[in-house]
Enzyme design. Structure first.
Site, PDB file in Angstrom:
ATOM      1  N   HIS A 173      52.186  -4.027  57.451  1.00  0.00           N
ATOM      2  CA  HIS A 173      53.531  -3.492  57.691  1.00  0.00           C
ATOM      3  C   HIS A 173      54.471  -3.903  56.554  1.00  0.00           C
ATOM      4  O   HIS A 173      55.199  -3.060  56.000  1.00  0.00           O
ATOM      5  CB  HIS A 173      54.042  -4.017  59.035  1.00  0.00           C
ATOM      6  N   GLU A 174      54.470  -5.183  56.189  1.00  0.00           N
ATOM      7  CA  GLU A 174      55.363  -5.659  55.136  1.00  0.00           C
ATOM      8  C   GLU A 174      54.988  -5.079  53.776  1.00  0.00           C
ATOM      9  O   GLU A 174      55.859  -4.726  52.974  1.00  0.00           O
ATOM     10  CB  GLU A 174      55.348  -7.188  55.089  1.00  0.00           C
TER      11      GLU A 174
ATOM     12  N   HIS B 183      56.368  -1.642  53.188  1.00  0.00           N
ATOM     13  CA  HIS B 183      57.762  -1.630  52.743  1.00  0.00           C
ATOM     14  C   HIS B 183      57.832  -1.728  51.218  1.00  0.00           C
ATOM     15  O   HIS B 183      58.640  -1.052  50.573  1.00  0.00           O
ATOM     16  CB  HIS B 183      58.524  -2.818  53.338  1.00  0.00           C
TER      17      HIS B 183
ATOM     18  N   GLU C 118      61.328   1.155  59.667  1.00  0.00           N
ATOM     19  CA  GLU C 118      60.441   0.295  60.443  1.00  0.00           C
ATOM     20  C   GLU C 118      59.352   1.110  61.133  1.00  0.00           C
ATOM     21  O   GLU C 118      58.190   0.703  61.185  1.00  0.00           O
ATOM     22  CB  GLU C 118      61.252  -0.502  61.471  1.00  0.00           C
TER      23      GLU C 118
END
Length: 305
Positions: free
Chosen positions: A140-141, A144, A215
């Site tokens: 997930h990070e 980004h 997100e």
């Protein structure tokens, strides 16, 4: 270099629109300050210097604020191993790996581009998650970073920060003044404070709108890259539940960085803060992951028959 994270045109469009609108707001803000303060050199130089510092040193500032430190492979071999594996799968540069000595389970990414990025996890997160759950959070990070939305949020948040600082400065200047200011000076301070407050409110709303979507985009990209949306859903549920049990007073320092976190630092009773949250609700995120899980299952079924 293009990573293998699934591209998201809607995210790209939203980032472009947000930056365009914030750019207009930024220019209007600077022009208003020049008109009110009668010193364009001071306003432009200070604004440019602060924007440059925000862009170039955002990773160091975030690490310092959250008590994070860069860690080498020898100290956290499993953490580095997960990051290495995900970066190889995604075909992207490996970011700097950092750890924050905080019991609050969370993670964040920062940096101006994929070649100058930092991914940081808290010790609380490392203690609580299984390896597959940690992989989902780190994916997930990393998404980004790959989508470059972390850099957009960093730049976008600059205007709100500056406007907020000006409001505070004007407020305390008036509070502690000796009463010798003339009426013109007081009127100028009042207008500057009003303009700054309006700019802060508008930038706040624009950033929230982008932040919530990014997100969901990061959850989606991470689930598709790892092929295990259920592990990410499990991490989300676990982390959100543990953060909700932490007293709000212990989360106040962390809340300033909510836009960067995997899960917002909201206490037991977030109240109206939930409405203005930087993240979509847990239910929205889990619903999306549930749909992705079903889609991946349907896609895998014919191959396994």
């Amino acid at each position: 270099m293009q990573s293998r994270f699934r591209s998201d045109r809607r995210l790209t469009a939203r980032m472009g629109i947000t930056l365009f609108l914030l750019g207009l707001l930024y220019v209007a803000f600077v022009v208003a300050l020049i008109f009110l303060l009668k010193s364009w050199v001071l306003v432009v130089v200070v604004a440019a210097a602060l924007l440059g510092a925000q862009y170039w040193f955002s990773d160091r500032v975030a690490l310092f604020a959250m008590r994070g430190r860069v860690v080498e492979r020898e100290e956290y071999p499993e953490l580095h191993g997960v990051v290495d594996r995900l970066c190889a799968i995604a075909d992207m540069p490996k970011p700097v790996v950092a750890v924050s000595e905080m019991d609050m389970p969370n993670a964040f990414a920062t940096g101006r581009n994929p070649d100058h990025a930092v991914v940081c996890v808290t010790t609380g997160l490392l203690r609580r998650l299984r390896p597959d759950e940690l992989e989902g959070v780190l994916a997930h990070e990393l998404s980004h970073v790959a989508h470059k939305d972390v850099a957009v949020i960093t730049v976008a948040s600059f205007l709100g920060v500056i406007a907020g600082l000006i409001v505070r400065f004007a407020f305390y200047s008036q509070l502690f003044s000796d009463g010798r200011r003339d009426q013109n000076t007081a009127a100028i301070f009042a207008v500057v404070m009003g303009v700054s407050a309006a700019v802060y409110a508008l930038s706040f709303l624009l950033i929230r709108a982008l932040s919530r979507y990014r997100e969901l985009a990061a959850d989606r990209a991470a689930a598709l890259l790892t092929g295990r949306p259920s592990a990410l859903a499990s991490a989300l549920t676990k982390v959100s539940g543990d953060i909700a049990r932490i007293p709000t007073k212990d989360l106040r320092t962390a809340q300033a960085f909510n836009a960067f976190y995997f899960t917002p630092a909201l206490g037991r009773e977030p109240g109206i803060a939930r409405i203005f949250s930087t993240h979509p609700s847990l239910e929205q995120r889990l619903d999306q992951l549930g749909r992705i899980s079903a889609e991946l299952g349907e896609a895998a079924a014919p191959g396994g028959a």
